[in-house]
Scaffold this motif. Structure first.
Motif, mmCIF file in Angstrom:
data_model
loop_
_atom_site.group_PDB
_atom_site.id
_atom_site.type_symbol
_atom_site.label_atom_id
_atom_site.label_comp_id
_atom_site.label_asym_id
_atom_site.label_seq_id
_atom_site.Cartn_x
_atom_site.Cartn_y
_atom_site.Cartn_z
ATOM 1 N N GLY A 154 1.167 -7.998 8.178
ATOM 2 C CA GLY A 154 2.101 -6.988 7.703
ATOM 3 C C GLY A 154 1.847 -6.590 6.262
ATOM 4 N N LYS A 155 1.566 -7.572 5.396
ATOM 5 C CA LYS A 155 1.294 -7.267 3.987
ATOM 6 C C LYS A 155 -0.016 -6.501 3.824
ATOM 7 N N TYR A 156 -1.021 -6.878 4.605
ATOM 8 C CA TYR A 156 -2.275 -6.142 4.538
ATOM 9 C C TYR A 156 -2.078 -4.692 4.973
ATOM 10 N N ALA A 157 -1.282 -4.481 6.008
ATOM 11 C CA ALA A 157 -1.025 -3.122 6.484
ATOM 12 C C ALA A 157 -0.291 -2.305 5.422
ATOM 13 N N GLU A 158 0.651 -2.956 4.720
ATOM 14 C CA GLU A 158 1.365 -2.263 3.638
ATOM 15 C C GLU A 158 0.413 -1.921 2.501
ATOM 16 N N LEU A 159 -0.531 -2.836 2.202
ATOM 17 C CA LEU A 159 -1.515 -2.569 1.155
ATOM 18 C C LEU A 159 -2.383 -1.369 1.543
ATOM 19 N N ALA A 160 -2.767 -1.303 2.808
ATOM 20 C CA ALA A 160 -3.545 -0.162 3.283
ATOM 21 C C ALA A 160 -2.752 1.135 3.121
ATOM 22 N N LYS A 161 -1.435 1.071 3.359
ATOM 23 C CA LYS A 161 -0.582 2.253 3.170
ATOM 24 C C LYS A 161 -0.569 2.661 1.697
ATOM 25 N N THR A 162 -0.521 1.678 0.785
ATOM 26 C CA THR A 162 -0.578 1.975 -0.651
ATOM 27 C C THR A 162 -1.891 2.663 -0.996
ATOM 28 N N TYR A 163 -2.983 2.164 -0.440
ATOM 29 C CA TYR A 163 -4.281 2.775 -0.687
ATOM 30 C C TYR A 163 -4.320 4.208 -0.158
ATOM 31 N N ALA A 164 -3.730 4.425 0.994
ATOM 32 C CA ALA A 164 -3.686 5.779 1.554
ATOM 33 C C ALA A 164 -2.908 6.712 0.629
ATOM 34 N N ASP A 165 -1.819 6.203 0.071
ATOM 35 C CA ASP A 165 -1.022 7.000 -0.864
ATOM 36 C C ASP A 165 -1.808 7.318 -2.138
ATOM 37 N N PHE A 166 -2.753 6.439 -2.493
ATOM 38 C CA PHE A 166 -3.618 6.686 -3.649
ATOM 39 C C PHE A 166 -4.583 7.844 -3.379
ATOM 40 N N GLY A 167 -4.782 8.164 -2.101
ATOM 41 C CA GLY A 167 -5.718 9.216 -1.736
ATOM 42 C C GLY A 167 -7.004 8.721 -1.121
#
Length: 690
Positions: A154-167
């Motif tokens: 779950g935390k890794y998936a959230e980190l991936a979402k943060t990266y996606a938000d970075f562009g």
């Protein structure tokens, strides 16, 4: 489901894993036409340790390599591995340097930037990511994979979402240790795909033997791209074989549609190339399943084994492996990649040999007080409190480390020109990454590349006349100490380079004294300014005759790829005795506060470890202060005859690349029993308290 893409790692991570990054551009270019027609998603060709190796070992311009690869791979996209705010060096850089590096790499041929941070701290990745987005090239943000109670899917998936938000244009699961198991890979890819609509790439090493199965399950879960290495440069600490993965997926909905026959042509070429680098081959070629339980990366495991043998404690490996998870937890479950793997591993060794946290290394203190970035979860609060006190800090650093670095590009431009650079952005960046190595590279670049396999596959030789005149790299023994040297042939007399310092040496019968070394300066009177560790003198912070205050930084050294500050131990006028660029030894006098400089001959070899001085005699009635581990006597914390209290620092030693403080066991006056710079054995008495 569309076909699965393949990224080829042969000309970057594969030879970095197997041959210490020593493959030359000349050995890569003949394969480029074959690689270019395959249809890879990306060809990883730059970044990681390649930049360092090019200028440090191969006498190659890394930018020239990139330009040549770009020209030779017109139909392929070149990927590079970028350490976020660290770029390709070993420290955080100012934002203007990060931006200029990314811009210049893009102009020279990088098509995909794979950006990662050891702490998975998005703040350390933001500047490089924004700069890469400006280039219009593909930006892939990587998750440094670790297996801990904190690092949940779950935390890794959230980190991936943060990266996606970075562009980010895609996400990489970067499994540097081969810890990603097949079904975990399946669930992780599914979780990430459930959060974001971006391509996912899997990068995993073959170290534990899991990698092929992991790639298969990742593909079944929806992974879009898989990292592989051509079979003749695969397995061991490298990666899954490209042909194996292609054949495994052939005929399925995940078919890569790559031509195995064409891949075999590439494999045949690199099979011949690999033989040339046999002298540099990693000794680890199988699967190390101990990692599955200890969660220790393969490179870290071999490093721990070496450290324990040096301490005469080779039988304590099981105890260290048991201690590692506890230290890892205390350090906030930071992913174990360079440099965090060395920091956590060394602290575990110290705990086993000396007792839990009786000594905390400086780097471990920096790690848990935020100087490397935000940890995944809180470090042990009691240890943090102790580390803050030892570091003289009021609170844990919470800002992005680079926030405290002012713009430095203009300064780098001027310094690089003075160091011999040609004024280009590329040369300025080379200097910025490795300021102590760049000057020598700039001066010798015109000589062309070095054959690393011939030069660094050192031969074992004695200093007899039968070996004189052959040139090359040798191991020689001087007064019982072994040194790696490079010699240029000239009969029985030759120039021998020892750690960067040249000596004229005449070979003759046993017992013949070596030629005198170049003269060195020494200081007389005043308070000595000494090198705390062996390294390179990078910078003198003042001019001779300047008045300085106690605690001011007067010299900057580079040691173990890190910059270290040497501070004044008293008020007075600074006089330097060793020029910048010099290789110095632990305990060597570099200058004086209030003294004068005089010329004096230096003993051969200056740049090699000196033999221990004769230890002062013990009085016989004091309490011994013993070295808890083997190492080097770096410096004293108090003067001879000083009165100390129980628990006061008495001696600082270096062991396993870390500084350790040795404390007084009782109250009394200090009498030292060993000299600064001497090699210490485990348990050796370094002082007594009378």
């Amino acid at each position: 489901m569309s076909k699965v893409g393949i990224s080829e790692l042969a000309i970057r991570d594969a030879h970095q894993s197997l041959h210490a990054t020593r493959m030359t551009t000349a050995d890569m270019l003949p394969a480029c036409p074959m690689l270019d027609k395959i249809g890879y998603k990306f060809i990883e060709g730059w970044g990681g340790a390649t930049y360092d190796s090019c200028i440090r070992f191969l006498n190659e311009d890394p930018w020239d390599r990139l330009k040549k690869l770009h020209a030779a791979l017109p139909n392929s996209k070149i990927m590079m591995l970028l350490r976020a705010q660290n770029l390709l060096g070993y420290r955080h850089y100012a934002d203007d340097v990060v931006e200029k590096f990314v811009e210049t790499a893009s102009k020279n041929g990088i098509d995909c930037f794979r950006i990662f941070d050891a702490c998975n701290d998005p703040r350390n990745m933001e500047c490089a990511t924004k700069a890469a987005k400006k280039t219009g090239k593909h930006v892939q943000m990587a998750i440094s994979y670790a297996v801990t109670p904190f690092h949940t899917i779950g935390k890794y998936a959230e980190l991936a979402k943060t990266y996606a938000d970075f562009g980010a244009d895609s996400i990489c699961i970067k499994d540097m240790s081969g810890l990603l198991k097949p079904y975990d890979a399946y669930n992780l890819v599914k979780a990430i795909k459930g959060k974001i609509d971006l391509p996912v790439e899997i990068h995993t090493h073959a170290t534990t033997g899991l990698s092929v199965a992991t790639l298969l399950k990742g593909a079944e879960a929806g992974a879009d791209i898989l990292d592989t290495a051509i079979s003749s440069l695969s397995m061991g600490t490298s990666h899954s074989p490209t042909e194996t993965v292609v054949e495994m997926l052939k005929g399925s909905e995940f078919d890569t549609e790559l031509d195995t026959k064409a891949l075999l042509e590439i494999a045949a070429y690199f099979r011949e190339v690999r033989q040339h680098y046999a002298s540099l081959e990693s000794k680890f070629l199988g699967a190390d399943t101990r990692i599955l339980l200890s969660q220790v990366p393969g490179g870290m495991l071999s490093n721990l084994e070496s450290q324990l043998k040096q301490q005469g404690a080779g039988d304590k490996m099981d105890a260290v492996l048991a201690e590692l998870p506890r230290v890892h937890k205390d350090a906030g479950y930071v992913p174990l990649v360079t440099p965090t793997s060395q920091i956590v591993g060394t602290q575990a060794v110290m705990n086993v040999l000396m007792g839990p946290y009786k000594t905390m290394t400086q780097d471990f203190r920096n790690l848990i007080t935020g100087k490397f970035g935000k940890l995944p979860t809180d470090a042990n609060p009691e240890l943090v409190k102790k580390a803050l006190e030892l570091n003289g800090m009021d609170k844990v650093m919470t800002c992005r480390p680079a926030d405290e670095i002012p713009p430095e590009w203009d300064k780098m431009v001027e310094e690089s020109k003075k160091a011999g650079g040609n004024g280009s952005d590329e040369d300025t960046l080379t200097y910025a990454m490795f300021p102590n190595v760049a000057p020598k590279f700039f001066s010798e670049r015109s000589k062309g590349p070095i054959d690393a396999a011939a030069t660094f596959g050192a031969k074992s030789a004695s200093t007899s006349s039968s070996n004189a005149g052959k040139g090359g790299s040798y191991t020689i023994t001087v007064n019982g100490s072994s040194y790696n040297v490079t010699s240029s042939p000239a009969g029985d007399s030759m120039s021998v380079n020892v750690n960067g310092t040249a000596y004229n040496v005449t070979f003759g019968p046993a017992g013949t004294a070596p030629a005198a070394a170049p003269a060195a300066n020494v200081t007389v009177g005043g308070v000595d300014v000494k090198a705390p560790v062996a390294g390179t003198l990078l910078k003198q912070c003042f001019t001779n005759g300047t008045k300085v205050s106690k605690g001011q930084t007067v010299i900057i050294l580079e040691s173990m790829k890190m910059e270290l500050e040497v501070k004044a131990t008293d008020d007075g006028t600074i006089t330097y005795s060793v020029p910048t660029g010099t290789q110095v030894q632990s305990g060597q006098v570099l200058g004086s506060i209030g003294g004068v400089v005089k010329a004096a001959p230096a003993a051969f070899p200056v740049a090699a470890p000196s033999a221990p001085a004769v230890a002062p005699a013990a009085s016989g009635n004091g309490t011994k202060v013993n070295a808890p581990v083997a190492g080097v006597f770096l410096r004293t914390a108090v003067a001879e005859g000083s009165s100390v209290k129980k628990g006061d620092n008495v001696v600082i030693i270096e062991s396993m690349k870390m500084e350790l403080e040795i404390k007084a066991p009782v109250d009394g006056k200090v009498h030292f029993l060993a000299s600064v710079g001497s090699q210490l054995t485990n348990g050796q008495a370094v002082a007594e308290i009378q």
